[in-house]
Design a protein around this motif. Sequence first.
Motif, PDB file in Angstrom:
ATOM      1  N   ALA A 239       0.829  -1.203   0.000  1.00 16.52           N
ATOM      2  CA  ALA A 239       0.000   0.000   0.000  1.00 16.52           C
ATOM      3  C   ALA A 239       0.865   1.256   0.000  1.00 16.52           C
ATOM      4  CB  ALA A 239      -0.935  -0.017   1.203  1.00 16.52           C
ATOM      5  N   LEU A 240       1.958   1.226   0.740  1.00 16.11           N
ATOM      6  CA  LEU A 240       2.859   2.375   0.773  1.00 16.11           C
ATOM      7  C   LEU A 240       3.482   2.624  -0.600  1.00 16.11           C
ATOM      8  CD1 LEU A 240       4.603   1.712   4.209  1.00 16.11           C
ATOM      9  CD2 LEU A 240       3.066   3.609   3.683  1.00 16.11           C
ATOM     10  N   THR A 241       3.882   1.562  -1.277  1.00 17.05           N
ATOM     11  CA  THR A 241       4.462   1.704  -2.608  1.00 17.05           C
ATOM     12  C   THR A 241       3.447   2.275  -3.595  1.00 17.05           C
ATOM     13  OG1 THR A 241       5.961  -0.152  -2.207  1.00 17.05           O
ATOM     14  CG2 THR A 241       5.580   0.468  -4.499  1.00 17.05           C
ATOM     15  N   ARG A 242       2.235   1.773  -3.515  1.00 18.22           N
ATOM     16  CA  ARG A 242       1.179   2.255  -4.402  1.00 18.22           C
ATOM     17  C   ARG A 242       0.869   3.725  -4.152  1.00 18.22           C
ATOM     18  NH1 ARG A 242      -5.040  -0.019  -4.764  1.00 18.22           N
ATOM     19  NH2 ARG A 242      -5.592   1.014  -6.742  1.00 18.22           N
ATOM     20  N   MET A 243       0.865   4.109  -2.880  1.00 15.36           N
ATOM     21  CA  MET A 243       0.600   5.501  -2.536  1.00 15.36           C
ATOM     22  C   MET A 243       1.683   6.411  -3.078  1.00 15.36           C
ATOM     23  SD  MET A 243       0.384   7.273   1.228  1.00 15.36           S
ATOM     24  CE  MET A 243       2.163   7.142   1.409  1.00 15.36           C
ATOM     25  N   ARG A 244       2.953   5.996  -2.940  1.00 15.06           N
ATOM     26  CA  ARG A 244       4.057   6.822  -3.421  1.00 15.06           C
ATOM     27  C   ARG A 244       3.948   7.039  -4.928  1.00 15.06           C
ATOM     28  NH1 ARG A 244       8.529   3.694  -2.293  1.00 15.06           N
ATOM     29  NH2 ARG A 244       8.322   2.779  -4.393  1.00 15.06           N
ATOM     30  N   GLU A 245       3.658   5.998  -5.659  1.00 10.86           N
ATOM     31  CA  GLU A 245       3.561   6.108  -7.113  1.00 10.86           C
ATOM     32  C   GLU A 245       2.380   6.993  -7.518  1.00 10.86           C
ATOM     33  OE1 GLU A 245       3.220   2.066  -8.289  1.00 10.86           O
ATOM     34  OE2 GLU A 245       5.375   1.621  -8.056  1.00 10.86           O
ATOM     35  N   TYR A 246       1.264   6.861  -6.829  1.00 11.84           N
ATOM     36  CA  TYR A 246       0.078   7.649  -7.175  1.00 11.84           C
ATOM     37  C   TYR A 246       0.312   9.136  -6.892  1.00 11.84           C
ATOM     38  CZ  TYR A 246      -4.677   9.485  -6.920  1.00 11.84           C
ATOM     39  OH  TYR A 246      -5.805  10.249  -7.114  1.00 11.84           O
ATOM     40  N   LEU A 247       0.801   9.467  -5.692  1.00 12.35           N
ATOM     41  CA  LEU A 247       0.975  10.866  -5.312  1.00 12.35           C
ATOM     42  C   LEU A 247       2.133  11.528  -6.059  1.00 12.35           C
ATOM     43  CD1 LEU A 247       0.336  10.775  -1.450  1.00 12.35           C
ATOM     44  CD2 LEU A 247      -1.189  11.600  -3.254  1.00 12.35           C
ATOM     45  N   TYR A 248       3.128  10.767  -6.469  1.00 11.91           N
ATOM     46  CA  TYR A 248       4.251  11.378  -7.186  1.00 11.91           C
ATOM     47  C   TYR A 248       3.767  11.956  -8.517  1.00 11.91           C
ATOM     48  CZ  TYR A 248       8.979  12.126  -8.925  1.00 11.91           C
ATOM     49  OH  TYR A 248      10.131  12.703  -9.410  1.00 11.91           O
ATOM     50  N   ASN A 249       2.768  11.349  -9.082  1.00 11.37           N
ATOM     51  CA  ASN A 249       2.211  11.837 -10.350  1.00 11.37           C
ATOM     52  C   ASN A 249       1.072  12.837 -10.149  1.00 11.37           C
ATOM     53  OD1 ASN A 249       3.932  10.196 -11.961  1.00 11.37           O
ATOM     54  ND2 ASN A 249       2.588   8.430 -11.593  1.00 11.37           N
ATOM     55  N   LYS A 250       0.348  12.709  -9.043  1.00 14.72           N
ATOM     56  CA  LYS A 250      -0.843  13.536  -8.831  1.00 14.72           C
ATOM     57  C   LYS A 250      -0.590  14.768  -7.948  1.00 14.72           C
ATOM     58  CE  LYS A 250      -3.867  10.969 -11.078  1.00 14.72           C
ATOM     59  NZ  LYS A 250      -4.643  11.474 -12.225  1.00 14.72           N
ATOM     60  N   ASN A 251       0.128  14.592  -6.832  1.00 15.37           N
ATOM     61  CA  ASN A 251       0.286  15.690  -5.859  1.00 15.37           C
ATOM     62  C   ASN A 251       1.551  15.445  -5.029  1.00 15.37           C
ATOM     63  OD1 ASN A 251       0.073  17.711  -3.947  1.00 15.37           O
ATOM     64  ND2 ASN A 251      -2.128  17.400  -3.591  1.00 15.37           N
ATOM     65  N   ARG A 252       2.681  15.967  -5.508  1.00 15.89           N
ATOM     66  CA  ARG A 252       3.949  15.718  -4.814  1.00 15.89           C
ATOM     67  C   ARG A 252       4.038  16.458  -3.482  1.00 15.89           C
ATOM     68  NH1 ARG A 252       8.495  15.895  -9.707  1.00 15.89           N
ATOM     69  NH2 ARG A 252       7.347  14.541 -11.145  1.00 15.89           N
TER      70      ARG A 252
ATOM     71  N   PHE B  48       1.575  16.862  -1.367  1.00 16.58           N
ATOM     72  CA  PHE B  48       0.921  16.016  -0.368  1.00 16.58           C
ATOM     73  C   PHE B  48       1.755  14.763  -0.111  1.00 16.58           C
ATOM     74  CE2 PHE B  48      -2.454  12.799   0.769  1.00 16.58           C
ATOM     75  CZ  PHE B  48      -2.611  13.254   2.072  1.00 16.58           C
ATOM     76  N   LEU B  49       2.490  14.288  -1.124  1.00 15.21           N
ATOM     77  CA  LEU B  49       3.411  13.172  -0.914  1.00 15.21           C
ATOM     78  C   LEU B  49       4.462  13.549   0.113  1.00 15.21           C
ATOM     79  CD1 LEU B  49       4.609  10.398  -1.566  1.00 15.21           C
ATOM     80  CD2 LEU B  49       5.819  11.467  -3.511  1.00 15.21           C
ATOM     81  N   LEU B  50       4.939  14.805   0.062  1.00 12.55           N
ATOM     82  CA  LEU B  50       5.904  15.264   1.059  1.00 12.55           C
ATOM     83  C   LEU B  50       5.293  15.225   2.457  1.00 12.55           C
ATOM     84  CD1 LEU B  50       8.625  16.519   1.859  1.00 12.55           C
ATOM     85  CD2 LEU B  50       7.647  18.771   1.327  1.00 12.55           C
ATOM     86  N   ALA B  51       4.032  15.626   2.573  1.00 11.57           N
ATOM     87  CA  ALA B  51       3.357  15.576   3.879  1.00 11.57           C
ATOM     88  C   ALA B  51       3.243  14.138   4.380  1.00 11.57           C
ATOM     89  CB  ALA B  51       1.980  16.224   3.780  1.00 11.57           C
ATOM     90  N   CYS B  52       2.924  13.219   3.486  1.00 14.79           N
ATOM     91  CA  CYS B  52       2.806  11.811   3.870  1.00 14.79           C
ATOM     92  C   CYS B  52       4.159  11.247   4.296  1.00 14.79           C
ATOM     93  CB  CYS B  52       2.241  10.998   2.713  1.00 14.79           C
ATOM     94  SG  CYS B  52       0.524  11.390   2.291  1.00 14.79           S
ATOM     95  N   MET B  53       5.221  11.627   3.585  1.00 15.06           N
ATOM     96  CA  MET B  53       6.557  11.136   3.938  1.00 15.06           C
ATOM     97  C   MET B  53       7.022  11.720   5.273  1.00 15.06           C
ATOM     98  SD  MET B  53       8.426  11.105   0.179  1.00 15.06           S
ATOM     99  CE  MET B  53       9.902  10.269   0.800  1.00 15.06           C
ATOM    100  N   MET B  54       6.667  12.983   5.532  1.00 13.25           N
ATOM    101  CA  MET B  54       7.003  13.589   6.828  1.00 13.25           C
ATOM    102  C   MET B  54       6.316  12.832   7.961  1.00 13.25           C
ATOM    103  SD  MET B  54       9.105  16.263   6.784  1.00 13.25           S
ATOM    104  CE  MET B  54       8.652  17.254   8.198  1.00 13.25           C
TER     105      MET B  54
END
Length: 470
Positions: A295-308, A310-316
């Motif tokens: 699930a984490l891998t899928r989320m990273r791939e989705y947000l990297y293309n859609k909203n980086r 918010f991806l930064l917020a998730c990684m934080m």
Amino acid sequence: MRNSKNSRTFAAAKKKHRGVEQLVARQAHNLEVARSNPASATKNSEKAPADGAFLISGAEELGQNSEIMVESVGESTGSSPTKKMTIPEDLLSTARIIEFTLPRLHTGKNWYVDFFAYDPVSDRMKRKKYMLDRTRKRSERRTMATLLISNLTQRLIKGWNPWVMNDSTRHLAPFPEVMKNYRDYISALEVKGTMKHKTAYDYMSRVRSLEEYIEECHVGIRYVYQFDRTMIVDYLDYLIMDKDVSATTRNNHRTWLSTLCTWLVERKYIDRNPCEGIHMLREREKKRDALTAAALTRMREYLYNKNRYFLLACMMEYYTFIRPDELRHIRLGDISIRNREVTVPAEVAKNHRERRVGLNKKVIRLMVELNTFDAPSHYYLFGEDLRPGPEMTYLNSFRYEWGKMRKALRWPDSYQFYSLKDSGIRDLANAEGVVVARDQAGHTDVAITNRYLKKGSVVPDTVKDFEGAL
């Protein structure tokens, strides 16, 4: 001969009456006056009180089933003001004098309820008056007068004295004004930094919910003393049955109500906390699951293309374990690239203690890619549209963006934004040990493992270099 006999009878009665007056004076705690001038102990400086004023001497000096003098102060019927009767001892449980008049309603140009009560400081009966002119309708005035008279009578019988306990009259303060004072108090705590913005926001929201219930259900509460246990229980039942909230939400409202009532007690609006004894409902275990590696891998791939951003917020959240509300307050100046650390200021932290957490190299690479550090150091890391800006992002912005992503990925409700912290603690503890995970999370104890460990003061390099699944 007959005149002499009548004179002796009158003298004996007068002597007996004087003895009773001396006894009344001693019970009125005016011993000095009683020894020198007995008649002055029962003198009132104001006009005579209305019907229903009583002076009752105690049973200790009179003895069981003794004949005592009950003197009615007020209405004159033409007969002797003193009547002789026998009162059982069980009706005289104390040796003190109870002195007051029963509250009465007066109508006319002004509507009010008044009564007389003995003031021990001035040693005289004084009138207490409650105006009812604020209520416009006559029917409502009579209803409020009935409630007021009943309440005052019960309190007077129990020994309440408005002159001895003067501040207790705040229970008649209008409820809307009291709630306005409470709002001002919460706002002041927020401004001074004593209360966090989120807590103040939650409290204000619950005040609005309570006021909506009062208006919607026509509760009719006007004075603060009406905010009692019955009303609170009815309100909590309303939340469960009418609003269909969860047991957790209902319990949160009950906790807030207890806090509100404590505030009311401290300021003498009510005598005791009516929430005491209102039990909490049994709650279900929190519905939140840690994300799997897939699930984490899928989320990273989705947000990297859609909203980086918010991806930064998730990684934080995944790597630093900083709470979502704390994350909103982080400024670029709180981040040290050289030390690869983030400082959570004391005024931002939930426990009001400053702490430093490690910043993973993957997070730093994404920040550089997004040109995060091109903004001034006083900018918030997450401002408008989750980009660095002078104003922090709005409350629940992370939850809102997470909801959109979860819907797109068709994830279950148990996958929440805060699940990233659960996932990060799990993965870091498995990779580097529970002590490292505890310190990175800022815990004073290892609640997850139920073990208590000493917190380290230095951020270990393992936190900064470990390879996570995200």
